[in-house]
Each structure stands twice: as C-alpha cells, then as structure tokens.
Design a protein around this motif. Structure first.
Motif, PDB file in Angstrom:
ATOM      1  N   LEU A  24       0.829  -1.198   0.000  1.00 24.63           N
ATOM      2  CA  LEU A  24       0.000   0.000   0.000  1.00 24.63           C
ATOM      3  C   LEU A  24       0.871   1.259   0.000  1.00 24.63           C
ATOM      4  O   LEU A  24       0.603   2.219  -0.718  1.00 24.63           O
ATOM      5  CB  LEU A  24      -0.943  -0.011   1.216  1.00 24.63           C
ATOM      6  N   VAL A  25       1.960   1.236   0.783  1.00 28.75           N
ATOM      7  CA  VAL A  25       2.804   2.434   0.849  1.00 28.75           C
ATOM      8  C   VAL A  25       3.438   2.732  -0.510  1.00 28.75           C
ATOM      9  O   VAL A  25       3.612   3.896  -0.884  1.00 28.75           O
ATOM     10  CB  VAL A  25       3.877   2.305   1.972  1.00 28.75           C
ATOM     11  N   THR A  37       3.721   9.985   3.324  1.00 24.39           N
ATOM     12  CA  THR A  37       3.827   8.728   4.064  1.00 24.39           C
ATOM     13  C   THR A  37       5.232   8.169   3.857  1.00 24.39           C
ATOM     14  O   THR A  37       5.670   8.027   2.721  1.00 24.39           O
ATOM     15  CB  THR A  37       2.768   7.729   3.566  1.00 24.39           C
ATOM     16  N   HIS A  38       5.929   7.877   4.943  1.00 27.01           N
ATOM     17  CA  HIS A  38       7.342   7.491   4.844  1.00 27.01           C
ATOM     18  C   HIS A  38       7.552   6.003   5.096  1.00 27.01           C
ATOM     19  O   HIS A  38       6.676   5.328   5.637  1.00 27.01           O
ATOM     20  CB  HIS A  38       8.162   8.288   5.852  1.00 27.01           C
ATOM     21  N   VAL A  39       8.735   5.544   4.702  1.00 27.51           N
ATOM     22  CA  VAL A  39       9.158   4.176   5.001  1.00 27.51           C
ATOM     23  C   VAL A  39      10.443   4.273   5.802  1.00 27.51           C
ATOM     24  O   VAL A  39      11.447   4.771   5.286  1.00 27.51           O
ATOM     25  CB  VAL A  39       9.403   3.359   3.715  1.00 27.51           C
ATOM     26  N   SER A  44       8.479  -3.636  10.016  1.00 27.95           N
ATOM     27  CA  SER A  44       7.123  -3.306  10.473  1.00 27.95           C
ATOM     28  C   SER A  44       7.099  -2.731  11.876  1.00 27.95           C
ATOM     29  O   SER A  44       6.101  -2.846  12.575  1.00 27.95           O
ATOM     30  CB  SER A  44       6.216  -4.550  10.419  1.00 27.95           C
ATOM     31  N   GLN A  45       8.182  -2.105  12.285  1.00 30.64           N
ATOM     32  CA  GLN A  45       8.265  -1.632  13.672  1.00 30.64           C
ATOM     33  C   GLN A  45       8.197  -0.120  13.847  1.00 30.64           C
ATOM     34  O   GLN A  45       7.803   0.342  14.906  1.00 30.64           O
ATOM     35  CB  GLN A  45       9.565  -2.139  14.310  1.00 30.64           C
ATOM     36  N   CYS A  46       8.592   0.679  12.822  1.00 29.32           N
ATOM     37  CA  CYS A  46       8.855   2.092  13.108  1.00 29.32           C
ATOM     38  C   CYS A  46       7.625   2.987  13.044  1.00 29.32           C
ATOM     39  O   CYS A  46       7.588   4.043  13.661  1.00 29.32           O
ATOM     40  CB  CYS A  46       9.934   2.626  12.178  1.00 29.32           C
ATOM     41  N   LYS A  59      -0.104   0.030   9.421  1.00 28.10           N
ATOM     42  CA  LYS A  59       1.216   0.230   8.839  1.00 28.10           C
ATOM     43  C   LYS A  59       1.132  -0.090   7.351  1.00 28.10           C
ATOM     44  O   LYS A  59       0.993  -1.243   6.968  1.00 28.10           O
ATOM     45  CB  LYS A  59       2.231  -0.652   9.566  1.00 28.10           C
ATOM     46  N   SER A  60       1.219   0.949   6.525  1.00 35.03           N
ATOM     47  CA  SER A  60       0.987   0.756   5.092  1.00 35.03           C
ATOM     48  C   SER A  60       2.137   0.017   4.419  1.00 35.03           C
ATOM     49  O   SER A  60       2.023  -0.391   3.275  1.00 35.03           O
ATOM     50  CB  SER A  60       0.740   2.100   4.396  1.00 35.03           C
ATOM     51  N   CYS A  61       3.236  -0.198   5.161  1.00 36.15           N
ATOM     52  CA  CYS A  61       4.343  -1.006   4.624  1.00 36.15           C
ATOM     53  C   CYS A  61       4.066  -2.482   4.843  1.00 36.15           C
ATOM     54  O   CYS A  61       4.827  -3.328   4.387  1.00 36.15           O
ATOM     55  CB  CYS A  61       5.652  -0.643   5.323  1.00 36.15           C
ATOM     56  N   THR A  62       3.017  -2.808   5.586  1.00 32.66           N
ATOM     57  CA  THR A  62       2.750  -4.203   5.931  1.00 32.66           C
ATOM     58  C   THR A  62       1.328  -4.546   5.525  1.00 32.66           C
ATOM     59  O   THR A  62       0.619  -5.271   6.210  1.00 32.66           O
ATOM     60  CB  THR A  62       3.012  -4.439   7.433  1.00 32.66           C
ATOM     61  N   MET A  63       0.914  -3.954   4.420  1.00 32.72           N
ATOM     62  CA  MET A  63      -0.395  -4.233   3.871  1.00 32.72           C
ATOM     63  C   MET A  63      -0.232  -4.166   2.357  1.00 32.72           C
ATOM     64  O   MET A  63       0.437  -3.265   1.844  1.00 32.72           O
ATOM     65  CB  MET A  63      -1.363  -3.158   4.366  1.00 32.72           C
ATOM     66  N   LEU A  64      -0.826  -5.112   1.666  1.00 33.76           N
ATOM     67  CA  LEU A  64      -0.760  -5.074   0.208  1.00 33.76           C
ATOM     68  C   LEU A  64      -1.753  -4.041  -0.306  1.00 33.76           C
ATOM     69  O   LEU A  64      -2.824  -3.851   0.269  1.00 33.76           O
ATOM     70  CB  LEU A  64      -1.102  -6.447  -0.373  1.00 33.76           C
TER      71      LEU A  64
END
Ligand SMILES: Cc1cc2nc3c(=O)[nH]c(=O)nc-3n(C[C@H](O)[C@H](O)[C@H](O)COP(=O)(O)OP(=O)(O)OC[C@H]3O[C@@H](n4cnc5c(N)ncnc54)[C@H](O)[C@@H]3O)c2cc1C
Ligand code: FES
Ligand code: FES
Lengths: 168, 268
Positions: A24-25, A37-39, A44-46, A59-64
C-alpha cells in the motif's frame, strides 16, 4: 498477475493496476505521488508509514495495495482542511513535536487515531503506551507527547464543552 | 518481496480451491507476520489467498460458558469487545498487549495461532484453557494443535475457522515484553476453572514453544497465592536462550510473571 484496485484516497476516487506484491505504501508514494507517508524500516516496527484504512491506523508497509481495494484511505496529505491544519498538526507545530520530521507523518496519523479511540481523553502514560508502534530517532518523544496531549485537550474541549481536563 | 498472485475469495470453499490450485499457496490473514517474512524473502508463496474479509471467519459469540472467536477477528476487536471484557477480561487484556495499536488493527487470532510463534501471546491462553480449535476439516483440542516452534497440526490447505475458550472463573495474563519487538520474553497465563482447578500456560520462554507448567498448577491448586510458587525452581534446561536473555534469566522471568499473574487474577 496484475490486479486492478480502486479506493478512495483522501476523499478522492483512485484506481490503479498493481502487482500482487505491491505494498500500500508503494502505491501511495510511487503511483499516487503521496510522498508524505514514509518508510523507515523493513521490520514493520517504526510506524513512519502509518495511514488510516477505513478509519483505523495501520502500517501501510505491511499491507498489500490489493488488500486495501474498496477501502477508504486517509494519509497525512488529507488531514488539513485547505490551509487550516488539523488540531494535531497545529499542536506538533506549536509544541515543536519534531526535529528532522521523518517520523512525523506516522506520529500524527497514529495520534489522530489514538485521540479518536480514546474520545480525546488521554493522559501522559496512555499516550506513551499508545506510541509503542512509532519510533522517533530525534526528539526523545518528550515534545511529541506534549503535542498529542495538547491536541487531545483541545479536541476534548470542543467535544465535551464544560469538561475540565483532569487526569483520568 | 518476490512476485506473488493475490486472490480474494468470496467464501471458504473458494479459498480452499484457490489454495489447492496454487503451485505454492499461502493463506493471508492480517499479514502482520506473513508480509514481513515475504519482504525479507524468507517466504515466497506463488499465490496468496486472502481470508481477512471472509464473514465465515468473523464474529465473536459469547454464551454462558464459552467465548468463541472467528479466525479473522483482529486483536483490536478482541481487546475492545464489550462482551468479552464483561465475561473474560483477561483475554481482552491479553489481546490489548499484542504488538502495538497498528498491528492490533490488522493482526488476527487465527493468523497468530496458525503461525505458532514461540513468543506469541494467544497460545498461552489457548493452551492453558485447552480451547477448542475448529478448522475446515475437524475440531482439535489445543493440546493437540500446538506441536513445537512454528508448528501446528494444521495440514496443507486446512483453514482455522474459530477458537472456543471455556470461560474461567478467574484469570490473568502477565507478560514481559521485549522492549523492541513487543513479543513476549516470558508470558504467563493463569486461570482458575469453574471446577476449582488451576491452569498455567507459558509462552515466550520454552524451548519447544508454549507449554503448561504442571508444577505451578499443582502448587496453585493447593494454594492460589503468589507465595505458593516461592519454593519452585524453574529448570533453565528447557528455556530458550538468545541475545535478549539467557535460559537462566528466562527461567526466573517465568516465575516472576507467574506470580504477577496469580496476584492479578486473585484480585480480579
Ligand atoms: C511489530 C509487530 C509486533 C508484534 N508483536 C506481537 C506480540 O507482542 N505478540 C504476538 O503474539 N504477536 C505479535 N505480532 C504478530 C501479530 O500478532 C500477528 O498478527 C500474528 O502473529 C499473525 O496474525 P496475522 O493475522 O497477521 O497472520 P498472517 O501474517 O496473515 O499469517 C500468519 C500465518 O498464518 C497462516 N494463516 C493465517 N490465517 C490462517 C487461517 N485462518 N487458517 C490457516 N492458516 C492461517 C498464514 O498462511 C501464515 O502462514 C507482532 C507483529 C508485528 C509486525
Ligand atoms: S516503514 Fe517502518 S513500520 Fe512501516
Ligand atoms: S523527528 Fe526525526 S525521527 Fe522523529
């Protein structure tokens, strides 16, 4: 295999063709150009990537991207009304809740979610506990907590007129 | 992440056939474990079959003696369920200690149990209460479900549908979280059942994953006080050791968490 996804992002209908693995991110930043929106990590922690999907902080880094098909997504870009900052944004500005600013979009999206879930009644211990999914490398959190407390108190005042903010 | 095909089935039957047709399929629920693993290229399924929105896996049902939770119910839903908090507050409290708010909004009980991480929280409660696990194929008791580190009785393509917990008379969960990951370095779930017997489930610490501590159970059935555990020495030989803590450290931590859980349950 490409999948077609559609969702509303900050109130606007958006459509895109994505790979199954597209996060998603990645869709937000690279296809929609919403780079607020940052990475910040691979684990999946920050929490730098926090956005709201159907009203919940994730967390948009941990969602498709495909998992968000049909959803309503809110990012940091969608928070202000024109030139009027959201109370949480205004509080981060007023109380200097940031230094480099990298964690800030995720902090603010997490704060808005936290304030909503607690109906704007927050104390310091709750705020610190609720920030477990958001890491800041600069501030030592102190002014972030102050900013969120100020925003929550301000919003509580609007929601519960006559309420004297007392520690719960 | 390697390329993968994403599927969103309409129901359990379609999920199973999509899985069966895939070269190397994986079910996807909250994605809070599977997606980080795929991002690190430690898993590379050809196909992902998304279970998260299946109504058959949703829902919380509370009866006089049982709390049943659908596999796709999120940690946040359990933590904030008014029904669960009324009859089994220890379970809601446990769910509210998993990870962080964002993880709890996506992660699910089914995903957590299917994954069977030795440091996950839910297994402590599920094993302690010998909860009943319903799958698309059968009904399993928790004692038969967990089979060591990251290993369960689930067969290829089998879907975990729901978990049914007997409601204990009193219970509490005490967790010492790893300050970075939030996973348990030791988590102890203590319950007194309606018949007066005491159950103790331990996660995060055991070398073979979640376990029940029979010595604690006997001592606490005789006397449900933190001090009942004073004389017991937990054997470090069965404990995990890693950079976060030695086996001796964890052995001590298990006892400390057990005493805290007993104190909390006693006053609940
Ligand atoms: C930053 C962070 C902190 C965390 N902290 C904790 C913690 O403190 N305590 C804790 O317990 N957990 C923690 N977790 C893990 C979290 O609880 C996950 O939600 C959980 O482990 C997996 O659930 P999921 O729904 O996300 O499953 P997924 O990641 O989608 O799936 C996990 C595995 O289960 C399989 N699976 C999923 N659903 C089913 C089903 N219904 N039937 C059969 N197989 C299925 C999948 O194929 C996959 O192999 C943390 C995760 C993160 C990212
Ligand atoms: S980028 Fe770090 S949690 Fe998403
Ligand atoms: S302000 Fe720099 S990481 Fe938070």
């Amino acid at each position: 295999m490409m999948t077609s996804v559609s969702m509303t992002v900050n109130g606007k209908e958006r459509r895109a063709d994505v790979e199954g693995r597209t996060l998603l991110v990645t869709l937000l930043r690279e296809t929609f150009g919403l780079t607020g929106t940052h990475v910040g990590c691979d684990t999946s922690q920050c929490g730098a990537c926090v956005v709201h999907v159907d009203g919940k902080a994730v967390k948009s880094c941990t969602m498709l991207a495909a998992q968000a098909d049909g959803s309503a997504v809110l990012t940091i870009e969608g928070l202000a009304h024109g030139s009027e900052l959201h109370p949480v944004q205004a509080a981060f500005h007023e109380h200097h809740g940031l230094q480099c600013g990298f964690c800030t979009p995720g902090m603010i999206m997490a704060a808005v979610d936290m304030i909503e879930r607690h109906d704007a009644r927050l104390d310091e211990a709750t705020i610190r506990h609720e920030l477990e999914g958001n890491i800041c490398r600069c501030t030592g959190y102190h002014n972030i907590v102050k900013s969120i407390q100020a925003a929550a108190d301000h919003m509580a005042g609007q929601r519960h007129p006559g309420l004297v903010q007392a520690a719960e | 992440m390697y390329e993968t095909n994403y599927h969103r089935p309409r129901d359990l039957d379609e999920a199973k056939s999509l899985f069966a047709a895939a070269a190397e399929g994986r079910y996807l629920s909250g994605g809070m474990t599977l997606l980080p693993t795929m991002k690190q290229r430690l898993a590379a399924p050809s196909d992902l079959v998304d279970l998260a929105r299946l109504v058959e896996l949703k829902g919380i049902v509370v009866t006089a003696d049982t709390v049943t939770i659908g596999a796709a119910v999120t940690h946040a839903e359990v933590a904030t369920s008014a029904e669960i908090r009324a009859v089994f507050p220890a379970l809601a409290a446990l769910a509210g200690q998993i990870g962080d708010p964002h993880v709890r909004h996506r992660g699910t009980i089914g995903g957590s149990l299917a994954n069977d991480d030795p440091a996950a929280d839910y297994p402590a409660a599920v094993l302690a209460l010998d909860a009943t696990i319903v799958t698309t194929q059968r009904t399993l008791e928790a004692a038969d479900f967990f089979q060591g580190l990251f290993t369960t009785a689930l067969e290829d393509g089998e879907i975990l549908v729901s978990v049914a917990f007997p409601i204990p008379a009193k219970a509490a969960y005490a967790k010492f979280p790893n300050p970075a990951s939030r996973y348990a370095m030791a988590g102890v779930f203590v319950a007194i059942l309606e018949d007066g017997s005491v159950r103790v489930g331990v996660t995060g610490a055991g070398q073979d994953g979640v376990y029940r501590d029979a010595t604690f159970e006997v001592a606490l059935t005789a006397d449900f006080q933190p001090s009942a555990l004073d004389a017991i020495v937990v054997d470090p030989a069965n404990m995990l050791a890693d950079l976060h803590g030695s086996a001796e450290y964890r052995a001590n931590l298990v006892k400390v968490m057990a005493k805290r859980a007993v104190a909390a349950a006693g006053s609940s």
